[in-house]
Design a protein around this motif. Structure first.
Motif, short mmCIF file in Angstrom:
data_model
loop_
_atom_site.label_atom_id
_atom_site.label_comp_id
_atom_site.label_asym_id
_atom_site.label_seq_id
_atom_site.Cartn_x
_atom_site.Cartn_y
_atom_site.Cartn_z
N THR A 18 31.72 40.89 31.41
CA THR A 18 32.41 40.24 32.51
C THR A 18 32.97 38.92 32.01
O THR A 18 32.70 38.49 30.89
CB THR A 18 31.43 39.96 33.66
OG1 THR A 18 30.44 39.03 33.20
CG2 THR A 18 30.74 41.25 34.12
N GLN A 19 33.72 38.26 32.88
CA GLN A 19 34.24 36.94 32.54
C GLN A 19 33.10 35.99 32.20
O GLN A 19 33.19 35.22 31.24
CB GLN A 19 35.05 36.41 33.73
CG GLN A 19 35.59 35.00 33.54
CD GLN A 19 36.49 34.58 34.70
OE1 GLN A 19 37.66 34.94 34.76
NE2 GLN A 19 35.93 33.83 35.64
N GLU A 20 32.02 36.05 32.93
CA GLU A 20 30.89 35.16 32.70
C GLU A 20 30.27 35.39 31.32
O GLU A 20 29.85 34.45 30.64
CB GLU A 20 29.83 35.35 33.79
CG GLU A 20 28.71 34.33 33.76
CD GLU A 20 29.20 32.90 33.94
OE1 GLU A 20 28.60 31.99 33.32
OE2 GLU A 20 30.17 32.68 34.69
N ASP A 21 30.23 36.65 30.88
CA ASP A 21 29.68 36.95 29.56
C ASP A 21 30.52 36.29 28.46
O ASP A 21 29.98 35.78 27.47
CB ASP A 21 29.65 38.46 29.33
CG ASP A 21 28.68 39.18 30.25
OD1 ASP A 21 27.61 38.61 30.53
OD2 ASP A 21 29.00 40.30 30.70
N VAL A 22 31.84 36.32 28.62
CA VAL A 22 32.74 35.69 27.65
C VAL A 22 32.47 34.19 27.60
O VAL A 22 32.37 33.59 26.51
CB VAL A 22 34.21 35.97 27.98
CG1 VAL A 22 35.13 35.23 27.01
CG2 VAL A 22 34.50 37.47 27.92
N PHE A 23 32.33 33.58 28.77
CA PHE A 23 32.08 32.14 28.82
C PHE A 23 30.77 31.79 28.10
O PHE A 23 30.70 30.82 27.33
CB PHE A 23 31.99 31.67 30.27
CG PHE A 23 33.30 31.71 31.03
CD1 PHE A 23 34.46 32.18 30.43
CD2 PHE A 23 33.37 31.28 32.34
CE1 PHE A 23 35.66 32.23 31.12
CE2 PHE A 23 34.56 31.31 33.04
CZ PHE A 23 35.71 31.79 32.43
N GLN A 24 29.73 32.58 28.35
CA GLN A 24 28.43 32.28 27.76
C GLN A 24 28.45 32.49 26.25
O GLN A 24 27.66 31.86 25.52
CB GLN A 24 27.36 33.16 28.40
CG GLN A 24 27.06 32.79 29.84
CD GLN A 24 26.01 33.68 30.48
OE1 GLN A 24 25.37 34.48 29.81
NE2 GLN A 24 25.83 33.55 31.79
#
Length: 621
Positions: A244-250
């Motif tokens: 997800t987008q959040e995984d990319v950010f992390q």
């Protein structure tokens, strides 16, 4: 003993006193103290002071040789007197008494001085870049770049990413900036394109089942240049599957925060996991830009509602026509003269805007035409809503929404700079999220993609079929640091039916999608995982860390602002036989330009030959 050196020029310390050593390097500087000659010998690692007196056979040679000549020196390490110790050098406690010297290469007169911080025209610096790179600041920048890339690579590998290389010769794409084209010899009339980014190939790696990819990727874009833009550049390109987008950010926040902490020189850095997420619409409203500099404390506000009916006719007319009024506070400007505000208005006009309105306030008293026409009661209501004080000024940007936002954004930066409000000693990161999927192209009179056409729309097919295209948001995001966009990225559209529909809204037929993006669309029909990624720009990262205002200062061999390599003479005229090999024939303006370039090259070669025969050359030759 080694043929050239036993030590480098940053190694020797008091522990080496009495040793016989051999050093090689460039003659960086010379100082004649009446029978005693001091020479600073420089190599990649540092500087060692060489001493030669009348007892040294090396004296007459070192005395006559010019700066930047390359020499090998044999000598004895001696301790410096306490008063002569140079604490700024690792070798500052010792010097080497020269017993002999061998000249490896003699330098002629220099077009620019290496041991000086003197500024030279960029044309001179780029023409003689190999000399410019010897200068301390530029040399340090390139070494910083090396260390940053090494750190980025290590951090990505530690997170489980695998490094792959994607092709340089690819197919041209109708999207994005202009391509650099390469004519094919084996396929007449056909062209390769240098990659603007490894976009399609990295997505195909995900389709191929490689879960986490990265590379230090070279990219090429034939676009107009700015201080923070180069036609060829490198990026930390990465892609991830089942994210997800959040995984990319992390995944990327610890990499960027870690690199900036490592090389920030003590400046504070937004910690990983704490990068603010700012929706695009909010960024355009509060900062007037999708690249906000969070070191600037000023925030823009929309005060359109205050001028729907107003004594200030100009704003009332703009608002009545659907325009917006945005304001930028100017805190504690009560002691500023009227000239400060007028100068800001003049600045706005020089930047191509109609002007920048303003209100002054000193101990509660309003001043200026806007305040006079809008009235004291109206201004007090406006100031109360904005939370402004009795000594705060206010600047106004009015017009169509995009124009008002652009002017307000530029004014926000200018006001903060003029008032010294930009926070020093920090790197402030943020994410810009929720970009619009589409925008209206006023020139083409059609809806077009606003960002990356391969992004997944939020809401997927349902959004494309039921929402106003201009209201659809995409899973797109940018990383911004101190007002510079470091990276664009997205969760990709991996479903063929959604891709066809997304392109249909932008005016592309299914046949055009199949023709232009055949490799990727066909791959998606054969099983593609959800995937996403990004690509932080390495040149801009190093530019920020080196505190350089121009990206060319952190590239070893940059092109100039006209995309020319002044040192190697590129782009160059090629022989007719080479053109025939790739089935290219010049005509019209291109042929005339080639003839003119050929004559200019002949003239330049003759001029260069004359310069080399001349004993003295000016610094800007």
């Amino acid at each position: 003993m080694h043929a050239y050196r036993t030590h480098n020029c940053a190694q020797l310390t008091k522990d080496n006193v009495g040793e016989t050593v051999r050093l090689s390097g460039w003659v960086h500087n010379k100082r004649d103290h009446g029978g005693v000659l001091f020479v600073d010998l420089r190599d990649h690692y540092g500087i060692t002071q060489i001493v030669a007196d009348e007892d040294s056979p090396a004296l007459p040679i070192l005395d006559k040789i010019k700066l930047e000549s390359v020499v090998t020196i044999d000598g004895t390490v001696k301790a410096r007197a306490d008063v002569a110790v140079n604490k700024n050098l690792p070798t500052g406690e010792i010097e080497v008494f020269a017993r002999s010297v061998e000249v490896q290469s003699r330098a002629e007169e220099l077009p620019l001085i290496v041991n000086s911080a003197e500024d030279y025209p960029e044309e001179t610096r780029l023409k003689y870049r190999f000399i410019d790179l010897r200068r301390e600041r530029v040399h340090a920048n390139i070494m910083l770049r090396n260390k940053v890339i090494t750190s980025l690579r290590r951090r990505m590998i530690d997170q489980g990413f695998s490094e792959f290389q994607t092709p340089i010769l690819g197919a041209s794409s109708p999207e994005g900036a202009r391509d650099y084209l390469v004519p094919s010899r084996l396929h007449p009339g056909r062209f390769y394109a240098l990659p603007q980014a490894p976009q399609m190939f990295k997505q195909l790696l995900m389709v191929a089942g490689f879960d986490r990819y990265f590379q230090i990727a070279p990219c090429f874009r034939d676009e107009d240049l700015r201080a923070d833009r180069s036609p060829e550049f490198y990026q930390l390109d990465f892609e991830m599957s089942f994210v997800t987008q959040e995984d990319v950010f992390q995944a990327i926040e610890p990499v960027l925060a870690g690199v900036f902490e490592e090389f920030s020189g003590g400046k504070s850095v937004t910690p990983a996991g704490e990068f603010p997420r700012i929706p695009y619409a909010e960024a355009m409203l509060k900062y007037g830009s999708d690249k906000p500099d969070l070191r600037n404390p000023l925030l823009i506000s929309d005060v359109t509602d205050h001028f729907t009916t107003s004594g200030f006719g100009l704003f009332e007319k703009i608002v009545g026509g659907g325009g917006k009024v945005r304001v930028v506070p100017a805190p504690d400007t009560h002691e500023k003269s009227r000239k400060f505000f007028d100068d800001m208005n003049d600045w706005a006009r020089r930047e191509g805007f109609a002007g920048l309105g303003y209100v002054t306030r000193k101990r509660g008293e309003f001043g200026g035409p806007i305040a006079k026409n809008h009235g004291t009661e109206g201004m007090e209501k406006l100031y109360a809503e904005l939370g402004l004080g009795e000594n705060d000024g206010l600047f106004f940007a009015a017009g169509k929404e995009k124009d008002a936002a652009k002017l307000a954004g530029a004014a926000r930066t200018r006001v903060a700079e003029e008032l010294g409000l930009i926070e020093e000693g920090c790197f402030k990161f943020c994410w810009i999220v929720d970009f619009p999927m589409y925008e209206y192209d006023e020139d083409a009179k059609k809806i077009d993609f606003s960002h990356n056409p391969f992004s997944m729309p939020q809401g997927e097919m349902e959004a494309l079929e039921t929402q106003d295209p201009l209201e659809i948001k995409a899973w797109q995001y940018d990383i911004v640091c101190n007002g510079y966009e470091l990276s664009s990225g997205a969760i990709r559209n991996h479903k063929p039916e959604i891709m066809y529909k997304a392109f249909e809204i932008a005016g592309y037929t299914q046949a055009e999608v199949d023709a232009n993006f055949s490799g990727m669309i066909e791959a998606f029909k054969l099983g593609a995982p959800p995937h996403g990624g990004s690509a932080p720009g390495i040149d801009r990262i190093v530019m920020l860390l080196a505190d350089e205002p121009n990206i060319r200062e952190v590239i070893a061999f940059p092109l100039n602002q006209k995309a020319q390599d002044l040192m190697m003479g590129a782009p160059s005229v090629v022989a007719p036989s080479q053109l025939r090999d790739v089935h290219v024939r010049l005509g019209g303006a291109a042929l005339e330009a080639q003839k003119a370039a050929s004559e200019a090259e002949k003239t330049d070669m003759n001029s260069t030959a004359t310069d080399r025969d001349t004993p003295e050359r000016s610094d800007d030759t």
